[in-house]
Design an enzyme around this catalytic site. Structure first.
Site, PDB file in Angstrom:
ATOM      1  N   HIS A 263      71.854  35.309 -21.115  1.00  0.00           N
ATOM      2  CA  HIS A 263      70.591  35.660 -21.157  1.00  0.00           C
ATOM      3  C   HIS A 263      70.646  37.282 -21.473  1.00  0.00           C
ATOM      4  CE1 HIS A 263      68.887  32.131 -19.999  1.00  0.00           C
ATOM      5  NE2 HIS A 263      69.863  31.971 -19.228  1.00  0.00           N
TER       6      HIS A 263
ATOM      7  N   ALA B 182      63.698  25.292 -20.220  1.00  0.00           N
ATOM      8  CA  ALA B 182      64.010  25.698 -18.783  1.00  0.00           C
ATOM      9  C   ALA B 182      65.076  24.689 -18.313  1.00  0.00           C
ATOM     10  CB  ALA B 182      62.829  25.733 -17.999  1.00  0.00           C
ATOM     11  N   GLY B 183      66.269  24.761 -18.822  1.00  0.00           N
ATOM     12  CA  GLY B 183      67.350  23.780 -18.263  1.00  0.00           C
ATOM     13  C   GLY B 183      67.052  22.710 -18.986  1.00  0.00           C
TER      14      GLY B 183
ATOM     15  N   GLY C  38      70.811  17.688 -27.916  1.00  0.00           N
ATOM     16  CA  GLY C  38      70.080  17.596 -29.201  1.00  0.00           C
ATOM     17  C   GLY C  38      68.825  18.581 -29.159  1.00  0.00           C
TER      18      GLY C  38
ATOM     19  N   HIS D  80      68.636  21.802 -27.380  1.00  0.00           N
ATOM     20  CA  HIS D  80      69.012  23.165 -27.142  1.00  0.00           C
ATOM     21  C   HIS D  80      69.823  23.571 -28.476  1.00  0.00           C
ATOM     22  CE1 HIS D  80      67.818  22.559 -23.045  1.00  0.00           C
ATOM     23  NE2 HIS D  80      67.884  23.860 -22.945  1.00  0.00           N
TER      24      HIS D  80
ATOM     25  N   ARG E  90      75.810  40.364 -40.709  1.00  0.00           N
ATOM     26  CA  ARG E  90      75.977  41.917 -40.402  1.00  0.00           C
ATOM     27  C   ARG E  90      76.104  42.106 -38.855  1.00  0.00           C
ATOM     28  NH1 ARG E  90      73.196  41.939 -45.257  1.00  0.00           N
ATOM     29  NH2 ARG E  90      71.075  42.253 -44.439  1.00  0.00           N
TER      30      ARG E  90
ATOM     31  N   HIS F  93      63.861  32.496 -17.008  1.00  0.00           N
ATOM     32  CA  HIS F  93      64.575  33.629 -15.679  1.00  0.00           C
ATOM     33  C   HIS F  93      63.229  34.522 -15.530  1.00  0.00           C
ATOM     34  CE1 HIS F  93      68.194  31.862 -14.952  1.00  0.00           C
ATOM     35  NE2 HIS F  93      68.346  31.422 -15.988  1.00  0.00           N
TER      36      HIS F  93
ATOM     37  N   ASP G 240      73.281  21.686 -17.662  1.00  0.00           N
ATOM     38  CA  ASP G 240      72.130  22.785 -17.222  1.00  0.00           C
ATOM     39  C   ASP G 240      71.067  22.074 -16.797  1.00  0.00           C
ATOM     40  OD1 ASP G 240      71.063  25.000 -17.085  1.00  0.00           O
ATOM     41  OD2 ASP G 240      70.529  25.358 -19.077  1.00  0.00           O
TER      42      ASP G 240
HETATM   43 ZN   LIG Z   1      70.475  29.617 -18.649  1.00  0.00          ZN
END
Ligand SMILES: [Zn+2]
Length: 396
Positions: A195, A307-308, A248, A250, A227, A141, A273
């Site tokens: 994001h 990006a997607g 597989g 992302h 933590r 983005h 996505d």
């Molecule tokens: Zn996104």
């Protein structure tokens, strides 16, 4: 129009039923039984698994077109390309861009839905992914257009999208985020965290303000730490719905399996996505105002951020079953009942039972798409094992 589908296996809400018949009339499922009807055409689906049609809560584009193109033609191209992936319904997703481009895309989705008849996968509404994000985990983005939400702004968005705006994603740590979550909840719009560099505590606060979903779990958010459980930890801890991109790339298959163990199938929605390169070959493509390189099916910005994806829902199911070791019935729920329930559409989508829309997907034993049916209409076939039979009134 009335006909029946006789499949080797049918995925019902109760589990996988062997040799079962689903009778369809006027676009709806009339009943599911072991009894073959004699008063209508019976279509035999051999070596096939009949399941509810897939629902993609988060997808940007496919087949060369993108929601951000802002044209009816682009939405039609995407809707027509989705049935070959088993998808029967989808939520058109925007990206961070100049606000006028986003408003135009939202208005275009509304106009598309208001058209008398849709062809292909049913466009259910829109998902505003951006511009209310933080720079730390912006992914693809663009920084220049990231902004904080305001009520005036949200009112403008709702003017354009009207009741077709189904979902909005916000980074909880940015100014005005909690007020925005409250305002969206009052307007019955589902909110998600995305994001974001928010801490566990901040995401917990967002959850208390109605955010009930984490967008593409593990991606675009602060990671898990023992933590500081971060955003990932908060999503899993509060049983928020976790979107998962099971391509597989992302998310590692081990983390796909771990997410399933922690959240159960009820807590995960498979999403693609997918961007405009889905279904096409490697090359350069536009995502919003940016150029994205697709190499070996992986879409990345020039800086190297994912990006997607170019993932499809059938591939996501195969990966969940074959790489993450999730039982088929449960993997399919993550692409059918879970997203339908999340969007309050489970009264007509997401399961095979009497009264539901006849929006169905047929896979072969290797989990490749054979047929896709939307509201009783055959919209895709690749099925060599399909034939019409005449049966006597017999029990299977
Ligand atoms: Zn996104």
């Amino acid at each position: 129009m009335r006909y029946a589908l006789f499949a080797d296996r049918v995925l019902t809400p109760q589990g996988i039923v062997e040799k079962s018949v689903v009778t369809i009339a006027d676009g709806k499922i009339e009943h599911v039984s072991q009894n073959i009807p004699t008063n209508c055409e019976v279509i035999r689906l051999e070596h096939s698994i009949l399941m509810p049609g897939f629902i993609d809560l988060h997808m940007h584009g496919r087949a060369g077109s993108d929601v951000m193109d802002g044209t009816i033609k682009a939405l039609q191209t995407i809707a027509s390309a989705l049935p070959e992936t088993g998808v029967v319904a989808w939520v058109g997703t925007t990206v961070t861009a100049p606000m006028n481009d986003i408003l135009c895309a939202l208005k275009n989705i509304r106009e598309f839905i208001e058209m008398p008849q849709q062809i292909g996968a049913e466009l259910l509404g829109s998902f505003l992914e951006g511009p209310y994000f933080s720079e730390a985990h912006r992914g693809s983005h663009p920084t220049n257009y990231l902004i904080s939400p305001s009520i005036d702004h949200l009112e403008d968005i709702l003017d354009h999208a009207a009741n077709t705006l189904l979902r909005v994603a916000i980074a909880p740590e940015i100014e005005g985020a909690m007020k925005a979550f409250d305002w969206l909840a009052e307007h019955k719009i589902k909110t998600s965290v995305a994001h974001t560099d928010a801490s566990f505590e901040k995401v917990t606060e967002a959850f208390q303000h109605g955010a009930d979903c984490g967008v593409h779990l593990f991606n675009g958010m602060r990671g898990l730490h023992h933590r500081e459980p971060g955003c990932c930890g908060a999503i899993l801890y509060h049983n928020m719905l976790a979107e998962l991109i099971a391509d597989g790339v992302h998310v590692h298959p081990a983390m796909m399996q771990l997410s399933y163990r922690m959240a159960g199938y009820q807590g995960i929605a498979l999403i693609t996505d997918c961007m405009r390169a889905g279904g096409l070959s490697d090359g350069k493509y536009q995502l919003g105002i940016q150029t994205v390189n697709v190499i070996n099916g992986q879409a990345r910005t020039v800086e190297g951020s994912l990006a997607g994806s170019t993932c499809s829902m059938d591939l996501a199911i195969r990966n969940m079953v074959q790489f993450a070791g999730v039982p088929l019935w449960e993997a399919v729920q993550m692409a059918t009942f879970v997203p339908a329930h999340y969007l309050n559409l489970s009264h007509r989508l997401g399961s095979i039972q009497a009264g539901m829309d006849a929006s169905l997907t047929v896979m072969d034993d290797n989990l490749h798409i054979q047929d896709t049916i939307i509201k009783g209409e055959w919209v895709f076939t690749n099925n060599v094992n399909r034939h019409t039979c005449i049966y006597q009134n017999i029990l299977i």
